[in-house]
Design a protein around this motif. Structure first.
Motif, PDB file in Angstrom:
ATOM      1  N   THR A 179       0.832  -1.209   0.000  1.00  0.00           N
ATOM      2  CA  THR A 179       0.000   0.000   0.000  1.00  0.00           C
ATOM      3  C   THR A 179       0.859   1.248   0.000  1.00  0.00           C
TER       4      THR A 179
ATOM      5  N   GLN B  73       1.161   4.312  -2.852  1.00  0.00           N
ATOM      6  CA  GLN B  73       1.044   5.730  -2.522  1.00  0.00           C
ATOM      7  C   GLN B  73       2.280   6.504  -2.986  1.00  0.00           C
TER       8      GLN B  73
ATOM      9  N   ASP C 175      -2.266  -4.632  14.148  1.00  0.00           N
ATOM     10  CA  ASP C 175      -3.208  -5.050  13.109  1.00  0.00           C
ATOM     11  C   ASP C 175      -3.197  -6.567  12.950  1.00  0.00           C
TER      12      ASP C 175
ATOM     13  N   GLN D 115      -4.798   5.069   3.118  1.00  0.00           N
ATOM     14  CA  GLN D 115      -4.469   3.802   3.761  1.00  0.00           C
ATOM     15  C   GLN D 115      -2.961   3.601   3.743  1.00  0.00           C
ATOM     16  N   GLY D 116      -2.422   3.131   4.863  1.00  0.00           N
ATOM     17  CA  GLY D 116      -0.986   2.903   4.965  1.00  0.00           C
ATOM     18  C   GLY D 116      -0.210   4.102   5.473  1.00  0.00           C
TER      19      GLY D 116
END
Length: 200
Positions: free
Chosen positions: A18, A22, A96, A150-151
């Motif tokens: 991810t 990005q 997570d 996200q990330g």
């Protein structure tokens, strides 16, 4: 044992993939801003976030540059650099993986949420070493609506209300006796198993 390790490997791989996507996107749409040590993205919503890891990057939107004063911007940038310097993405991946491996445990879900909140507080504390409480708190309010992708780790982050209250309320300095107690416990803790093992 294999289940948690499997989830850890998967979560680490997903997080890296991810972040890689990005970074690829930032290479296309981002503009370097060396004066801030950040990448600027032409987006109207105020947001400041970082992509941690080996090729870390701090990202600021045009919307954030428009609404933040120089002091506020410097404070929130320091917050993001604290995430990178502290490698805060590592405990986030661990939390997570723990939450995914033990979905049925409410403890696992709470651990993930609380880990994110504590990491944001650590970054807040680092920013407060160099910048005023008002500058950081105002910056947090201004970028609270901007969601980090996200990330990424965003200055708006989790538990914004709790963090704002904490930033704006000066914490009392621990008494010297408290510090001595913590130091003594830190020294004694590794020796305790040895004392138990060598006892009669």
């Amino acid at each position: 044992m294999l289940l948690p390790l499997g989830w850890l490997a998967r979560c680490a791989w997903l997080a890296r993939r991810t972040r890689g996507r990005q970074l690829d996107m930032l290479a296309l749409v981002g503009e370097s801003a060396p004066e801030y040590g950040a990448t600027v993205v032409d987006h109207g919503v105020p947001a400041v976030y970082c992509l941690p890891g080996r090729h870390s990057r701090v990202v600021v939107t045009r919307g954030a540059l428009d609404v933040l004063s120089e002091a506020q911007l410097r404070a929130v940038l320091e917050h993001e650099r604290a995430h990178i310097a502290g490698r805060h993405h590592v405990p986030r991946v661990l939390a997570d993986a723990f939450a995914r491996a033990f979905r049925g445990l409410s403890l696992a879900r709470h651990a993930k949420d609380q880990t994110s909140l504590l990491l944001e507080m650590i970054a807040d504390d680092r920013a407060l070493r160099y910048h005023s409480r008002d500058a950081l708190a105002t910056a947090m309010c201004e970028v609270a609506s901007g969601m980090a992708p996200q990330g990424a780790l965003g200055a708006g982050g989790s538990g914004a209300v709790i963090r704002l209250r904490r930033v704006l309320t000066p914490q009392p300095r621990p008494h010297r006796v408290t510090w001595l107690g913590i130091l003594a416990a830190t020294v004694a803790a590794p020796l305790l198993p040895l004392l138990v093992a060598c006892g009669p």
